[in-house]
Structures are given as structure tokens and as C-alpha cells.
Design a protein around this motif. Structure first.
Motif, short mmCIF file in Angstrom:
data_model
loop_
_atom_site.label_atom_id
_atom_site.label_comp_id
_atom_site.label_asym_id
_atom_site.label_seq_id
_atom_site.Cartn_x
_atom_site.Cartn_y
_atom_site.Cartn_z
N GLY A 16 0.80 -1.22 0.00
CA GLY A 16 0.00 0.00 0.00
C GLY A 16 0.83 1.26 0.00
N ASN A 17 0.31 2.27 -0.67
CA ASN A 17 0.88 3.61 -0.62
C ASN A 17 -0.21 4.58 -1.05
N GLU A 18 0.11 5.84 -1.07
CA GLU A 18 -0.91 6.85 -1.37
C GLU A 18 -1.37 6.81 -2.82
N HIS A 19 -0.66 6.12 -3.68
CA HIS A 19 -1.01 6.06 -5.10
C HIS A 19 -1.44 4.65 -5.51
N VAL A 20 -2.06 3.93 -4.59
CA VAL A 20 -2.37 2.53 -4.85
C VAL A 20 -3.30 2.35 -6.05
N LEU A 21 -4.32 3.18 -6.21
CA LEU A 21 -5.25 3.01 -7.33
C LEU A 21 -4.56 3.29 -8.66
N THR A 22 -3.70 4.28 -8.70
CA THR A 22 -2.93 4.55 -9.91
C THR A 22 -2.02 3.37 -10.23
N ASN A 23 -1.35 2.85 -9.23
CA ASN A 23 -0.48 1.70 -9.42
C ASN A 23 -1.27 0.51 -9.96
N LEU A 24 -2.43 0.24 -9.38
CA LEU A 24 -3.25 -0.88 -9.82
C LEU A 24 -3.75 -0.68 -11.25
N SER A 25 -4.16 0.51 -11.57
CA SER A 25 -4.67 0.80 -12.92
C SER A 25 -3.58 0.66 -13.97
N LEU A 26 -2.42 1.19 -13.68
CA LEU A 26 -1.30 1.07 -14.62
C LEU A 26 -0.85 -0.38 -14.75
N GLY A 27 -0.85 -1.11 -13.65
CA GLY A 27 -0.49 -2.52 -13.69
C GLY A 27 -1.47 -3.33 -14.52
N LEU A 28 -2.76 -3.02 -14.38
CA LEU A 28 -3.79 -3.71 -15.18
C LEU A 28 -3.57 -3.46 -16.66
N ALA A 29 -3.31 -2.22 -17.02
CA ALA A 29 -3.07 -1.90 -18.43
C ALA A 29 -1.82 -2.61 -18.95
N SER A 30 -0.78 -2.63 -18.15
CA SER A 30 0.47 -3.26 -18.55
C SER A 30 0.32 -4.76 -18.74
N VAL A 61 -3.57 -10.21 -14.71
CA VAL A 61 -4.73 -9.34 -14.96
C VAL A 61 -5.79 -9.56 -13.88
N LEU A 62 -6.05 -10.83 -13.56
CA LEU A 62 -7.03 -11.16 -12.52
C LEU A 62 -6.64 -10.53 -11.19
N TRP A 63 -5.35 -10.59 -10.85
CA TRP A 63 -4.88 -10.01 -9.59
C TRP A 63 -5.18 -8.51 -9.55
N TYR A 64 -4.81 -7.81 -10.61
CA TYR A 64 -5.05 -6.36 -10.62
C TYR A 64 -6.53 -6.03 -10.55
N LEU A 65 -7.36 -6.77 -11.31
CA LEU A 65 -8.81 -6.53 -11.25
C LEU A 65 -9.35 -6.75 -9.84
N SER A 66 -8.90 -7.83 -9.21
CA SER A 66 -9.40 -8.14 -7.87
C SER A 66 -9.02 -7.05 -6.87
N GLN A 67 -7.83 -6.50 -7.02
CA GLN A 67 -7.37 -5.49 -6.07
C GLN A 67 -8.02 -4.13 -6.32
N ILE A 68 -8.32 -3.81 -7.56
CA ILE A 68 -9.08 -2.58 -7.84
C ILE A 68 -10.46 -2.69 -7.22
N ALA A 69 -11.10 -3.84 -7.39
CA ALA A 69 -12.43 -4.05 -6.79
C ALA A 69 -12.35 -3.96 -5.27
N LEU A 70 -11.33 -4.58 -4.67
CA LEU A 70 -11.18 -4.52 -3.22
C LEU A 70 -10.96 -3.09 -2.76
N TRP A 71 -10.14 -2.35 -3.48
CA TRP A 71 -9.89 -0.95 -3.13
C TRP A 71 -11.21 -0.16 -3.11
N ALA A 72 -12.10 -0.49 -4.05
CA ALA A 72 -13.38 0.21 -4.16
C ALA A 72 -14.46 -0.43 -3.27
N ASP A 73 -14.07 -1.40 -2.44
CA ASP A 73 -14.98 -2.10 -1.55
C ASP A 73 -16.10 -2.81 -2.33
#
Length: 96
Positions: A16-30, A61-73
Motif C-alpha cells: 500500500g501507498n498513497e497512489h495505490v489506485l494509480t499503481n493498480l490501474s497502470l499494472g492492469l493496463a500493462s 490481470v485477474l490479480w489487478y482486477l481483484s485489487q481494484i475491486a477490493l480498493w473500491a470495496d
């Protein structure tokens, strides 16, 4: 294993860090791009489809999707269920 279990177990690897959603989104795209590149090479360059590599990239891809969803509760089971409901509405003629 259900999607919510996966989502929770996968979360232990998220730093975790203050830019977690940005990190997850960029990771998903990558990671999506890496999966697409394998498909492109198969479709247009005549290479064999490396299913082992594709499975690995789809897992990322599944990992990043799951973590974006978790971040958004959002429960990942709910994502899958609502997607299937939407597909049933869109394609009522499809076999069950």
C-alpha cells in the motif's frame, strides 16, 4: 475457491501507498498489454500460442482486477455475478 476468497488472499501481496489506485490501474493496463501481445504474435506473426505464458498474464490481470475491486470495496463475487446477469440480458438466445 470463489472470487472473494481469491480477492482477499491476493491482497496480502499488495504494497500500500498513497497512489495505490494509480499503481493498480497502470499494472492492469500493462499486464493486459502483455496478454494481448501474446495473442497478436499468435494471430498475426504465426507464432505458437504459449498457453503457459498466457495463463500467467491472465493471472496477473485477474490479480489487478481483484485489487481494484477490493480498493473500491466491491466483492469480486459480485463483479462476476453481475457480469453474468448482464450477459444473460444481452444474449438471451445463448445456451445455458
Amino acid at each position: 475457491m470463489n472470487f472473494n476468497d481469491y480477492q482477499q488472499k491476493a491482497n496480502r501481496t499488495l504494497a500500500g501507498n498513497e497512489h495505490v489506485l494509480t499503481n493498480l490501474s497502470l499494472g492492469l493496463a500493462s499486464e493486459s498489454g502483455e496478454a494481448i501481445d501474446l495473442i497478436k504474435k499468435y494471430t498475426f506473426q504465426g507464432q505458437d500460442l504459449d498457453k503457459v505464458k498466457l495463463q500467467h498474464e491472465l493471472g496477473d490481470v485477474l490479480w489487478y482486477l481483484s485489487q481494484i475491486a477490493l480498493w473500491a470495496d466491491i466483492d469480486f463475487d459480485d463483479v462476476a455475478t453481475s457480469n453474468l446477469q448482464e450477459l444473460a440480458k444481452r444474449y438471451p438466445q445463448a445456451k445455458k
